[in-house]
Design an enzyme around this catalytic site. Structure first.
Site, mmCIF file in Angstrom:
data_model
loop_
_atom_site.group_PDB
_atom_site.id
_atom_site.type_symbol
_atom_site.label_atom_id
_atom_site.label_comp_id
_atom_site.label_asym_id
_atom_site.label_seq_id
_atom_site.Cartn_x
_atom_site.Cartn_y
_atom_site.Cartn_z
ATOM 1 N N ASP A 63 0.832 -1.204 0.000
ATOM 2 C CA ASP A 63 0.000 0.000 0.000
ATOM 3 C C ASP A 63 0.872 1.261 0.000
ATOM 4 O O ASP A 63 2.005 1.238 0.470
ATOM 5 C CB ASP A 63 -0.876 0.069 1.254
ATOM 6 C CG ASP A 63 -1.829 -1.100 1.347
ATOM 7 O OD1 ASP A 63 -2.166 -1.663 0.293
ATOM 8 O OD2 ASP A 63 -2.210 -1.439 2.476
HETATM 9 N N1 URA Z 1 -1.388 -6.011 3.636
HETATM 10 C C1 URA Z 1 -1.802 -4.731 3.744
HETATM 11 O O1 URA Z 1 -2.819 -4.464 4.345
HETATM 12 N N2 URA Z 1 -1.061 -3.795 3.151
HETATM 13 C C2 URA Z 1 0.058 -4.039 2.487
HETATM 14 O O2 URA Z 1 0.676 -3.128 1.974
HETATM 15 C C3 URA Z 1 0.482 -5.367 2.388
HETATM 16 C C4 URA Z 1 -0.269 -6.332 2.970
#
Ligand code: URA
Length: 235
Positions: free
Chosen positions: A105
């Site tokens: 993310d």
């Molecule tokens: N899970 C999440 O919630 N965010 C990420 O970036 C990776 C795995």
């Protein structure tokens, strides 16, 4: 790839120049499938035939690129962003085209692999290969052992039950720190898993991807994987 002239193949494997390869062939130093070949025009099939020079098998030089990046928060994990935000590719100044393996993310930091080896990338993210990714999550509130057990056995996120996870409590308190390893990669999965047990993730960092860790990298830095790291990853 189809057939290829033996001397060209030897050169492409990085053994020597094409002209020197011809000399080696004429001198009888080259074997194809265990048989000495002295004819210069001989065609071989690089996918099937075993070629050795001076009794040592030769291999095509891999032109695949494998990189690990310590992604900072505030970067999108795409090659190009429709809103012109900074992308992880902006952090890696090489001319070859590479792609992120899976996604982190915008607000997640940590280990991201990038490669131009599509085949390996697919395997690394496909849940059937069960490659674990480990995250360190900072959560609002003191997480109970009951909630940790629920995460271990699987929680419901949008009608989907997550596969069993490995979960360790690193620090209890007003902000808890939990290490969680999963092999699935649903969108925002870790955040949603903690939401499902009533804890908001305030900070998330990936520390491990399969056999690769963040060792030797500061935030924003990247490195080519070592030969050993590539070998382990491919196993
Ligand atoms: N899970 C999440 O919630 N965010 C990420 O970036 C990776 C795995």
């Amino acid at each position: 790839m189809g057939e290829e002239r033996l001397q060209k193949y030897i050169a492409r494997c990085g053994v020597t120049s094409r002209r020197k390869a011809e000399e080696l062939i004429l001198k009888g130093n080259v074997k194809v499938n265990g048989k000495i070949i002295k004819e210069l025009g001989t065609k071989i099939n690089p996918e099937k035939d075993i070629v050795s020079v001076n009794n040592k098998r030769i291999f095509e030089k891999a032109n695949n690129i494998y990189i690990k990046l310590y992604k900072p928060e505030g970067y999108v994990t795409t090659v190009k962003d429709q809103f012109n935000r900074k992308t992880v590719i902006d952090l890696i100044n090489i001319k070859e085209r590479i792609y992120p393996v899976g996604r982190l993310d915008y607000n997640t930091s940590g280990l991201l692999l990038l490669t131009n080896d599509g085949e390996l990338a697919n395997k690394l993210i496909h849940p059937s290969y069960q490659i674990y990714k480990t995250y360190e999550a900072h959560l609002k509130g003191n997480i109970s052992s009951y909630a940790i057990d629920k995460l271990r056995s699987g929680v419901l996120i949008e009608n989907y039950k997550t596969a069993p996870a490995k979960v360790n409590l690193l620090k209890a308190g007003k902000v808890s720190i939990v290490e969680i390893s999963i092999y699935e990669g649903k969108n925002r999965q870790v955040r949603k898993m903690f939401d499902a047990v009533g804890h908001k993730v305030v900070k998330l960092k990936r520390t491990v991807f399969g056999t690769i860790n963040l060792k030797g990298l500061e935030k924003g830095q990247w490195k080519y994987l070592s030969e050993d790291e590539i070998k382990l990853l491919k196993r």
